[in-house]
Design a protein around this motif. Structure first.
Motif, mmCIF file in Angstrom:
data_model
loop_
_atom_site.group_PDB
_atom_site.id
_atom_site.type_symbol
_atom_site.label_atom_id
_atom_site.label_comp_id
_atom_site.label_asym_id
_atom_site.label_seq_id
_atom_site.Cartn_x
_atom_site.Cartn_y
_atom_site.Cartn_z
ATOM 1 N N LYS A 48 0.844 -1.207 0.000
ATOM 2 C CA LYS A 48 0.000 0.000 0.000
ATOM 3 C C LYS A 48 0.876 1.253 0.000
ATOM 4 N N LEU A 49 1.939 1.197 0.805
ATOM 5 C CA LEU A 49 2.852 2.351 0.864
ATOM 6 C C LEU A 49 3.561 2.536 -0.485
ATOM 7 N N ARG A 50 3.825 1.414 -1.156
ATOM 8 C CA ARG A 50 4.466 1.470 -2.481
ATOM 9 C C ARG A 50 3.664 2.351 -3.446
ATOM 10 N N ASP A 51 2.328 2.154 -3.425
ATOM 11 C CA ASP A 51 1.489 2.944 -4.333
ATOM 12 C C ASP A 51 1.688 4.446 -4.110
ATOM 13 N N ILE A 52 1.843 4.831 -2.837
ATOM 14 C CA ILE A 52 1.990 6.264 -2.540
ATOM 15 C C ILE A 52 3.271 6.823 -3.154
ATOM 16 N N VAL A 53 4.370 6.098 -3.035
ATOM 17 C CA VAL A 53 5.655 6.672 -3.471
ATOM 18 C C VAL A 53 6.020 6.413 -4.931
ATOM 19 N N VAL A 54 5.441 5.373 -5.533
ATOM 20 C CA VAL A 54 5.878 5.003 -6.882
ATOM 21 C C VAL A 54 4.936 5.539 -7.964
ATOM 22 N N ARG A 55 3.649 5.685 -7.591
ATOM 23 C CA ARG A 55 2.647 6.110 -8.580
ATOM 24 C C ARG A 55 2.587 7.629 -8.765
ATOM 25 N N GLY A 56 2.123 8.014 -9.933
ATOM 26 C CA GLY A 56 1.775 9.424 -10.188
ATOM 27 C C GLY A 56 2.974 10.342 -10.193
ATOM 28 N N ASN A 57 2.713 11.613 -9.948
ATOM 29 C CA ASN A 57 3.789 12.607 -10.004
ATOM 30 C C ASN A 57 3.786 13.499 -8.783
ATOM 31 N N ASN A 158 10.268 9.609 -14.272
ATOM 32 C CA ASN A 158 9.995 10.941 -14.807
ATOM 33 C C ASN A 158 10.950 12.018 -14.307
ATOM 34 N N LYS A 159 11.844 11.684 -13.407
ATOM 35 C CA LYS A 159 12.813 12.683 -12.926
ATOM 36 C C LYS A 159 13.840 12.973 -14.025
ATOM 37 N N ALA A 160 14.540 14.105 -13.873
ATOM 38 C CA ALA A 160 15.490 14.552 -14.908
ATOM 39 C C ALA A 160 16.641 13.553 -15.084
ATOM 40 N N LEU A 161 17.223 13.567 -16.277
ATOM 41 C CA LEU A 161 18.351 12.676 -16.576
ATOM 42 C C LEU A 161 19.488 12.855 -15.557
ATOM 43 N N GLU A 162 19.715 14.100 -15.123
ATOM 44 C CA GLU A 162 20.775 14.360 -14.137
ATOM 45 C C GLU A 162 20.568 13.546 -12.862
ATOM 46 N N PHE A 163 19.300 13.419 -12.462
ATOM 47 C CA PHE A 163 18.983 12.626 -11.274
ATOM 48 C C PHE A 163 19.422 11.172 -11.497
ATOM 49 N N HIS A 164 19.091 10.636 -12.666
ATOM 50 C CA HIS A 164 19.410 9.227 -12.946
ATOM 51 C C HIS A 164 20.924 9.009 -13.069
ATOM 52 N N LYS A 165 21.622 10.051 -13.568
ATOM 53 C CA LYS A 165 23.097 9.942 -13.619
ATOM 54 C C LYS A 165 23.656 9.903 -12.203
ATOM 55 N N SER A 166 23.070 10.695 -11.300
ATOM 56 C CA SER A 166 23.625 10.638 -9.941
ATOM 57 C C SER A 166 23.226 9.348 -9.232
ATOM 58 N N VAL A 167 22.104 8.734 -9.628
ATOM 59 C CA VAL A 167 21.767 7.410 -9.073
ATOM 60 C C VAL A 167 22.865 6.419 -9.476
ATOM 61 N N ARG A 168 23.225 6.438 -10.764
ATOM 62 C CA ARG A 168 24.253 5.498 -11.216
ATOM 63 C C ARG A 168 25.572 5.727 -10.465
ATOM 64 N N ASN A 169 25.982 7.005 -10.384
ATOM 65 C CA ASN A 169 27.243 7.303 -9.693
ATOM 66 C C ASN A 169 27.168 6.941 -8.214
ATOM 67 N N GLY A 170 25.983 7.140 -7.635
ATOM 68 C CA GLY A 170 25.784 6.787 -6.221
ATOM 69 C C GLY A 170 26.024 5.307 -5.989
ATOM 70 N N TYR A 171 25.447 4.478 -6.849
ATOM 71 C CA TYR A 171 25.647 3.031 -6.703
ATOM 72 C C TYR A 171 27.120 2.667 -6.893
#
Ligand code: TYD
Length: 210
Positions: A48-57, A158-171
């Protein structure tokens, strides 16, 4: 007796959910007792909590977001993961606490010390035995993800590409902090990625899987 705890991590579209399922089938076919679960999710409350954080915008304050993931994790830990490990099972979890460290702390600015403190209280300091990080360039990963997923669960994609680049670098950066991490190249074929994961697991943890 304690089981063996394996988590899968990576950016969007890295193929980790597929690989988690393939590894689950591999262990099952080899006669092991194994469960496959995911975060956020894995119990009724956590789903149930998953729906709150993963769905929509929706816009969530980063601490609200982090606390929802931690609440879901606490329920999942106490009602699913811990009992299975205590029973001696192999537990495979698609995302776990490293996701919070990367997405909410490294990329979102939450205090890592505080978040790890909450984690330690919940799990009594238990960490995964092995974490497979599937590494992929975010442009390729996002393309895969948008092609595959239904369009309601895309709040993070839906977040900006920069966000996803920092996810990769974070890992990549946390992968150097402990030898429990295996970094696997996610651009290879599904079968090649699966073979590398099994080979690395057997090489590093042979005694656990006789
Ligand atoms: P999901 O649909 O499971 O995406 P994926 O297939 O990439 O795992 O959505 C989970 C999303 O939640 C994913 O984008 C990462 C994010 N997430 C966090 O930000 N923090 C967390 O602690 C967890 C578990 C997931």
């Amino acid at each position: 007796m304690r089981g063996f705890f394996i988590t899968f991590e990576g950016g969007e579209g890295s193929g980790k959910s597929t690989q988690a399922r393939l590894l689950y089938e591999y262990f099952k076919n080899n006669g092991h007792h194994v469960i496959l679960t995911r975060e956020p999710g894995g119990t009724e409350i956590a789903e149930k909590l998953r729906d709150i954080v993963v769905r929509g915008n929706k816009q969530l304050n980063i601490y609200t977001e982090m606390l929802i993931f931690m609440t879901a994790r606490s329920d999942h830990w106490f009602n699913c993961i811990k009992p299975a490990l205590d029973a001696g099972s192999i537990v495979i979890c698609d995302r776990f606490h490293d996701s919070t460290i990367v997405y909410q702390c490294i990329c979102g600015g939450c205090d890592t010390y505080l978040v790890n403190g909450i984690y330690e209280k919940i799990t009594n300091g238990t960490h995964p035995d092995c974490t497979v990080i599937i590494d992929i360039d975010p442009v390729t990963g996002l393309k895969r993800s948008f092609a595959k997923k239904n369009n309601t669960d895309l709040r993070f994609e839906n977040k900006a590409l920069e966000f996803h680049k920092s996810v990769r670098n974070g890992y990549l950066s946390i992968s150097k902090s402990s030898d429990r991490y295996l970094v696997i190249d996610g651009t290879k074929s599904e079968v090649e990625v699966q073979t590398s994961i099994i080979q690395e697991l057997r090489f590093k943890y042979l005694n656990n899987f006789n």
